[in-house]
Design a protein around this motif. Structure first.
Motif: not given
Length: 235
Positions: A151, A56, A122
């Motif tokens: 994220y 992420e 997320n």
């Protein structure tokens, strides 16, 4: 803290409302057995935990199914096994199948009688839409990683949240953030100066599970073991 002073609640979803660890383990565990690995669900979640956050952070514009697939491949490599495209895709597509915690839908319905509810998640839009079939939440706003191109714990979600609060006519002082993950939510909430409530779903379990250990200063005002406990304290 007087919980009635707030006008809106922002929620992390996965880990707080949706049992993402059970959802992950439902794929990781049969893969491990197929590879001859004798690992418990907790051991697999721990092995997985840092890889998702790393993907992420390094590729924030990837959609969440792609993040899951790549994190799975990295987890396999760390365990000395390969993860086929079929297994990686299976985890990537699994988000709508992840179960809600038994108390989530009822708690959200009760809280909606007092607050405007906001999702700060997320995942991608389609993934959350599938999850909300289980939650049946009446949300004033939904902010996903797909919407902001980043994220948590990165700040983009919180900048989008500030803009949404203005649209909803809610003062920032009227917002309370509610989440399970110290790493993804309570560290950035403290950074952003937001009061928060920790829904400690892992209260009876050791370690951090699928979530990385928090790497910054953690702050939260209240702790509850479930969404049901939190709703009971308010409604």
């Amino acid at each position: 803290m007087d919980l009635t002073q707030f006008k809106a609640l922002s929620f992390d979803c996965y880990g707080t409302l949706i049992d993402w660890e059970s959802g992950l383990a439902a794929v990781l565990s049969p893969w491990a057995r197929s590879e001859g690995l004798s690992l418990t669900d907790e051991e697999l979640l721990l092995a997985y935990s840092t890889h998702e956050a790393e993907v992420e952070a390094s590729a924030p514009f990837r959609l969440y199914p792609e993040v899951l697939a790549e994190a799975f491949r990295r987890t396999g490599a760390a365990l000395g096994r390969s993860v086929s495209s079929e297994w990686a895709s299976r985890l990537g597509a699994s988000v709508p199948d992840w179960p809600a915690f038994p108390d989530s839908a009822d708690a959200l319905a009760r809280l909606a009688s007092r607050y405007q509810l906001i999702i700060l998640s997320n995942v991608h839009r389609a993934g959350f839409a599938g999850s909300n079939l289980r939650l049946r939440g009446d949300f004033a706003a939904i902010i996903t990683a797909e919407d902001v191109g980043a994220y948590k714990p990165a700040p983009a979600h919180f900048r989008a949240l500030d803009a949404k609060l203005e649209e909803l006519g809610v003062e920032r002082s009227g917002l309370l953030h509610v989440a399970q993950s110290l790493f993804h939510d309570h560290v950035p909430a403290r950074r952003e100066g937001l009061p928060s409530v920790w829904i400690n779903r892992r209260r009876d379990k050791p370690g951090w599970g699928a979530t990385p250990q928090p790497s910054g200063e953690v702050g939260y005002s209240l702790e509850f073991g479930s969404m049901g406990e939190f709703a009971d304290a308010v409604v």
